[in-house]
Design a protein around this motif. Structure first.
Motif, PDB file in Angstrom:
ATOM      1  N   UNK B 186       2.652   3.662   4.239  1.00 51.07           N
ATOM      2  CA  UNK B 186       1.830   4.125   3.111  1.00 51.07           C
ATOM      3  C   UNK B 186       2.338   3.515   1.809  1.00 51.07           C
ATOM      4  N   UNK B 187       1.434   3.366   0.825  1.00 54.58           N
ATOM      5  CA  UNK B 187       1.872   2.836  -0.479  1.00 54.58           C
ATOM      6  C   UNK B 187       2.906   3.753  -1.145  1.00 54.58           C
ATOM      7  N   UNK B 218      -3.927  -9.682 -11.877  1.00 58.19           N
ATOM      8  CA  UNK B 218      -2.620  -9.323 -12.434  1.00 58.19           C
ATOM      9  C   UNK B 218      -1.534  -9.144 -11.386  1.00 58.19           C
ATOM     10  N   UNK B 219      -1.739  -9.752 -10.220  1.00 58.30           N
ATOM     11  CA  UNK B 219      -0.758  -9.610  -9.126  1.00 58.30           C
ATOM     12  C   UNK B 219       0.204 -10.789  -9.134  1.00 58.30           C
ATOM     13  N   UNK B 220       1.510 -10.500  -9.210  1.00 57.09           N
ATOM     14  CA  UNK B 220       2.524 -11.554  -9.149  1.00 57.09           C
ATOM     15  C   UNK B 220       2.807 -11.941  -7.706  1.00 57.09           C
ATOM     16  N   UNK B 247      -3.208  -1.798   0.526  1.00 55.10           N
ATOM     17  CA  UNK B 247      -4.182  -0.730   0.360  1.00 55.10           C
ATOM     18  C   UNK B 247      -4.289  -0.251  -1.090  1.00 55.10           C
ATOM     19  N   UNK B 248      -3.532  -0.870  -2.021  1.00 53.27           N
ATOM     20  CA  UNK B 248      -3.798  -0.678  -3.453  1.00 53.27           C
ATOM     21  C   UNK B 248      -5.161  -1.283  -3.762  1.00 53.27           C
ATOM     22  N   UNK B 249      -5.777  -0.828  -4.848  1.00 51.08           N
ATOM     23  CA  UNK B 249      -7.090  -1.373  -5.178  1.00 51.08           C
ATOM     24  C   UNK B 249      -7.005  -2.888  -5.413  1.00 51.08           C
ATOM     25  N   UNK B 255      -7.188  -9.516  -1.252  1.00 49.51           N
ATOM     26  CA  UNK B 255      -7.256  -9.943   0.149  1.00 49.51           C
ATOM     27  C   UNK B 255      -8.708 -10.181   0.574  1.00 49.51           C
ATOM     28  N   UNK B 256      -9.604  -9.305   0.137  1.00 48.47           N
ATOM     29  CA  UNK B 256     -11.019  -9.498   0.473  1.00 48.47           C
ATOM     30  C   UNK B 256     -11.549 -10.787  -0.155  1.00 48.47           C
ATOM     31  N   UNK B 257     -11.061 -11.107  -1.363  1.00 44.69           N
ATOM     32  CA  UNK B 257     -11.559 -12.293  -2.063  1.00 44.69           C
ATOM     33  C   UNK B 257     -11.038 -13.590  -1.447  1.00 44.69           C
TER      34      UNK B 257
END
Lengths: 275, 275
Positions: B186-187, B218-220, B247-249, B255-257
């Motif tokens: 879990x996150x 904004x993901x490093x 599973x974070x927004x 990942x979907x992109x």
């Protein structure tokens, strides 16, 4: 152009010597105890060029060489050479495979021949050596029943016979070496360029921004890697190989465009692609 | 949650065991002969979890583990553990440093203690071992004058005494391990996610396009690496660690992109960051 003296990672009979012979058969091949010692000898002018392993298709990058290029070297990569890794079981002439009870080699070679050893010599004792060459030397000088895993060149050097040839598990085991020397190479039309760069701070998009400068000029990046710097798993140096020459129009433009985006850019060299 | 059984790269007394103890002190720690054997044992349910070395701050990535994650594993990375590498000179109790004439260790350990050996024991003979643990065992069982380079845990296991502590050259020598098991974590709000992806063809801009999807959210990306696939230095698999959870927004969206941009995307797992 033949270098008068070409340093390599010794001892003779290892893949380092094979790379040196392939890079320049007519040079005097001088063995050194470490990659750092080879580079230091070229820097000091004790040898004109040195050949260093940089990447293995199974094991990945050779960290010692990358760190020399990033932190220590003022030299240029002038060539690349690819050596296909072939391991052989070598022993005193007359030895049959069923006689073999103890096998010497470098731990990496044992790992790369695991299937052969499990199938053909499951009961042999494995003894570690500091190099494949030392393993072959010890085996040939040892008792009947001793064998070493090493190159055919080592068999030749130490008077051993090949008991079983090409005993490595994977066929795609190759090592890429770079030849370091002083002076840029001229463009040939089929070159590769190796660079490293850092950012002042880790911001999302920094790396994508740099890669985009290559992409918009139609330049393929054939390799990319992040490597931790001084801090443990903290800051990173990025290493990129791109297709083309630093003095091609596209390469020169891309390098000029990324300098303002980076804290530091270091060009290791442009050199003809080996394959 | 304590795993009943936790596999690690043996023998006992190596850094693999240290990582297993750090990951879960109460589990039963089960040694295996290779990283592939650990992963296979978790897949088969013979142990619930396994701990595998994935990256060393000096030597870079552990190719064997990356290849297991890319090609073989259906498991999830559930944790990461960082072990600081400390090498010690270990011998039979009563041995003084001036008695030491032969030193056993894994070739990597010799490389990592080169300065100490050159300054303090320039005349000692170096003998290779298959592991630091086997080196300490051989040294303690050997003649007076034999020493091994290994962990303090190995000294304990084999009744050796530490003749000189922390003899490694670099202070920033640490190994990152991943714990593989079944099931997503879990996150926690301070996670890392490890993924791999490939492209159908090598086009300039492919990689920049994927990284841009992380950047614009904004993901490093804390690590990136290209790794040759089946072909020799031909096609590449790209490995990326990003800050956040699948599973974070933001992580889910990124990942979907990227899926439509890639031939294949494999998520190795999301897990709490160790440091």
């Amino acid at each position: 152009m033949s270098a008068a003296r070409l340093g390599y990672l010794g001892p003779p009979g290892t893949f380092g010597e094979e790379a040196a012979i392939k890079a320049d058969p007519r040079a005097e091949h001088v063995p050194f105890p470490s990659h750092a010692a080879i580079a230091a000898a070229v820097e000091a002018g004790a040898v004109e060029q040195g050949v260093l392993a940089i990447e293995n298709s199974l094991n990945g990058s050779v960290a010692e060489t990358l760190d020399i290029l990033i932190h220590d070297s003022t030299l240029d990569i002038q060539r690349e050479v690819v050596v296909h890794v072939v391991h052989n079981l070598i022993a005193r002439p007359g030895t049959r495979i069923e006689d073999v009870s103890v096998i010497y080699s470098h731990p990496h070679a044992f790992n790369q021949c695991r299937r052969f050893l499990a199938e053909r010599l499951p009961n042999a004792r494995l003894e570690a050596s500091l190099s494949t060459s030392a393993a072959v030397e010890a085996a040939v000088a040892g008792d009947l029943g001793a064998a070493g895993i090493g190159t055919s060149r080592a068999a030749e050097l130490y008077g051993g016979a090949i008991v079983a040839a090409a005993i490595h598990d994977a066929d795609n085991n190759a090592t890429r070496f770079v030849v370091l020397g002083r002076g840029k190479q001229l463009p040939t039309g089929h070159d590769r360029t190796s660079i490293a760069f850092t950012f002042t701070q880790d911001r999302p998009g920094s790396l994508a921004g740099v890669l985009d400068q290559f992409a918009r000029r139609g330049i393929s990046c054939s390799k990319i890697e992040s490597r931790p710097t001084k801090a443990v798993f903290g800051e990173y140096v990025f290493l990129v190989d791109f297709v083309g020459h630093q003095d091609d129009e596209a390469g020169r433009d891309a390098l000029a465009a990324i300098r303002p985006l980076c804290a530091e850019v270091k060009v290791f060299g442009s050199y003809p692609r080996a394959e």
